[in-house]
Design a protein around this motif. Sequence first.
Motif, PDB file in Angstrom:
ATOM      1  N   ASP A 132       0.711  -1.540   0.227  1.00 22.79           N
ATOM      2  CA  ASP A 132      -0.036  -0.066  -0.176  1.00 22.79           C
ATOM      3  C   ASP A 132       1.151   0.872   0.250  1.00 22.79           C
ATOM      4  OD1 ASP A 132       0.662  -0.881   2.790  1.00 22.79           O
ATOM      5  OD2 ASP A 132      -0.359   0.411   3.489  1.00 22.79           O
ATOM      6  N   LYS A 133       2.098   1.026   0.088  1.00 19.29           N
ATOM      7  CA  LYS A 133       3.167   2.280   1.020  1.00 19.29           C
ATOM      8  C   LYS A 133       3.910   2.702  -1.087  1.00 19.29           C
ATOM      9  CE  LYS A 133       4.123   1.457   4.963  1.00 19.29           C
ATOM     10  NZ  LYS A 133       4.802   1.480   6.155  1.00 19.29           N
ATOM     11  N   VAL A 134       3.709   1.589  -1.890  1.00 23.17           N
ATOM     12  CA  VAL A 134       4.594   1.817  -2.590  1.00 23.17           C
ATOM     13  C   VAL A 134       3.705   2.177  -4.310  1.00 23.17           C
ATOM     14  CG1 VAL A 134       5.524   0.047  -4.466  1.00 23.17           C
ATOM     15  CG2 VAL A 134       6.099  -0.602  -2.283  1.00 23.17           C
ATOM     16  N   ASN A 135       4.229   2.667  -5.098  1.00 23.85           N
ATOM     17  CA  ASN A 135       3.666   3.005  -5.932  1.00 23.85           C
ATOM     18  C   ASN A 135       4.285   2.083  -7.204  1.00 23.85           C
ATOM     19  OD1 ASN A 135       3.423   3.807  -8.955  1.00 23.85           O
ATOM     20  ND2 ASN A 135       3.427   6.451  -8.395  1.00 23.85           N
ATOM     21  N   LYS A 172       8.620   3.705  -6.337  1.00 22.89           N
ATOM     22  CA  LYS A 172       9.074   4.998  -5.021  1.00 22.89           C
ATOM     23  C   LYS A 172       7.736   4.400  -4.203  1.00 22.89           C
ATOM     24  CE  LYS A 172      10.504   8.408  -7.845  1.00 22.89           C
ATOM     25  NZ  LYS A 172      10.132  10.291  -8.274  1.00 22.89           N
ATOM     26  N   VAL A 173       8.584   4.617  -3.036  1.00 26.80           N
ATOM     27  CA  VAL A 173       7.819   4.666  -2.092  1.00 26.80           C
ATOM     28  C   VAL A 173       6.826   5.567  -1.171  1.00 26.80           C
ATOM     29  CG1 VAL A 173       7.755   3.064   0.569  1.00 26.80           C
ATOM     30  CG2 VAL A 173       9.507   2.783  -1.483  1.00 26.80           C
ATOM     31  N   LYS A 174       6.152   5.716  -0.089  1.00 22.84           N
ATOM     32  CA  LYS A 174       5.008   6.984   0.167  1.00 22.84           C
ATOM     33  C   LYS A 174       6.738   7.208   1.500  1.00 22.84           C
ATOM     34  CE  LYS A 174       0.326   7.389  -1.482  1.00 22.84           C
ATOM     35  NZ  LYS A 174       1.100   7.984  -2.723  1.00 22.84           N
ATOM     36  N   ASN A 175       6.668   7.769   2.504  1.00 21.52           N
ATOM     37  CA  ASN A 175       7.559   8.535   2.847  1.00 21.52           C
ATOM     38  C   ASN A 175       6.466   8.377   4.381  1.00 21.52           C
ATOM     39  OD1 ASN A 175       7.168  10.574   2.688  1.00 21.52           O
ATOM     40  ND2 ASN A 175       9.096  11.498   2.504  1.00 21.52           N
ATOM     41  N   SER A 176       7.171   8.710   5.336  1.00 22.39           N
ATOM     42  CA  SER A 176       6.154   8.995   6.961  1.00 22.39           C
ATOM     43  C   SER A 176       5.106  10.439   6.573  1.00 22.39           C
ATOM     44  CB  SER A 176       6.603   9.721   7.792  1.00 22.39           C
ATOM     45  OG  SER A 176       7.977  10.388   7.719  1.00 22.39           O
ATOM     46  N   SER A 177       5.641  11.723   5.532  1.00 22.37           N
ATOM     47  CA  SER A 177       5.279  13.248   5.293  1.00 22.37           C
ATOM     48  C   SER A 177       4.061  12.752   3.833  1.00 22.37           C
ATOM     49  CB  SER A 177       5.602  13.827   5.072  1.00 22.37           C
ATOM     50  OG  SER A 177       6.144  13.567   3.780  1.00 22.37           O
ATOM     51  N   PHE A 232      13.552   4.257  -2.868  1.00 25.69           N
ATOM     52  CA  PHE A 232      13.492   3.156  -1.918  1.00 25.69           C
ATOM     53  C   PHE A 232      14.578   3.774  -1.467  1.00 25.69           C
ATOM     54  CE2 PHE A 232      15.669  -0.989  -1.455  1.00 25.69           C
ATOM     55  CZ  PHE A 232      14.717  -1.959  -0.418  1.00 25.69           C
ATOM     56  N   SER A 233      15.630   3.572  -1.080  1.00 19.40           N
ATOM     57  CA  SER A 233      16.481   3.955  -0.857  1.00 19.40           C
ATOM     58  C   SER A 233      16.853   4.653   0.165  1.00 19.40           C
ATOM     59  CB  SER A 233      17.911   3.875  -1.300  1.00 19.40           C
ATOM     60  OG  SER A 233      18.534   5.089  -2.029  1.00 19.40           O
ATOM     61  N   GLN A 234      16.118   6.181   0.372  1.00 20.00           N
ATOM     62  CA  GLN A 234      15.366   7.156   0.576  1.00 20.00           C
ATOM     63  C   GLN A 234      14.717   6.834   1.659  1.00 20.00           C
ATOM     64  OE1 GLN A 234      14.501   9.888  -2.351  1.00 20.00           O
ATOM     65  NE2 GLN A 234      16.219  11.115  -2.929  1.00 20.00           N
ATOM     66  N   VAL A 235      13.386   5.743   1.429  1.00 25.26           N
ATOM     67  CA  VAL A 235      12.305   5.754   2.208  1.00 25.26           C
ATOM     68  C   VAL A 235      12.376   4.511   3.487  1.00 25.26           C
ATOM     69  CG1 VAL A 235      10.501   5.354   3.043  1.00 25.26           C
ATOM     70  CG2 VAL A 235      11.199   6.774   0.719  1.00 25.26           C
TER      71      VAL A 235
END
Length: 192
Positions: free
Chosen positions: A67-70, A75-80, A86-89
Amino acid sequence: MRNRNCLKRSGFTLVELLIVIVVIGVLSTMMMLSSTEAVSSAKANNIISNLRNWKTATLEWYTDNIDKVNTSTGKVKNSSGTDGYFSQVVKAKDILPYLGGGLEIDGDNVKDASGGIYETGYYNNRDWTIIYTLPPGDKDNASLLPKIEARADSLGLMKYHYSYTKPYKVEWNGNKPSNSYRIAIIAVDFSQ
């Protein structure tokens, strides 16, 4: 008067002893070379096994967090709630619960018993990768990396040949950059 032909010879001649010593030396050298090769192959197989485990763990994380992945961009949804690479989140320490023991958290990354570091990354702005940095200072790293690459490639772990065959400057535990060898595998491929 003694007959020279009747004397019995006792012991070995110097030439015979030297030949035996040379043969033993050659055999021991051959054994040492083959045992060094066996240790190197065992290291490469261990790293490949760990990378396969990391790939499986990353896929499990992906399944649990779909559910967090596009899926169209990887790309992955971060906390905001915004999309990030991927490596940023997702950090290696986030995937650690999906793995077995024998690993320790080192900042956002994970360190194995030999001192190698696992971290998350991305390739081509979308595919998720796991990057392994071989422990610095190991004199076998230069010869070990091609073996790891060949084994990973034969198992289909490397879609892209993304590795540093020359020493790559990395910061190690907050210390000055050191020459280290790295290899990355594609853990989740979004380009299909």
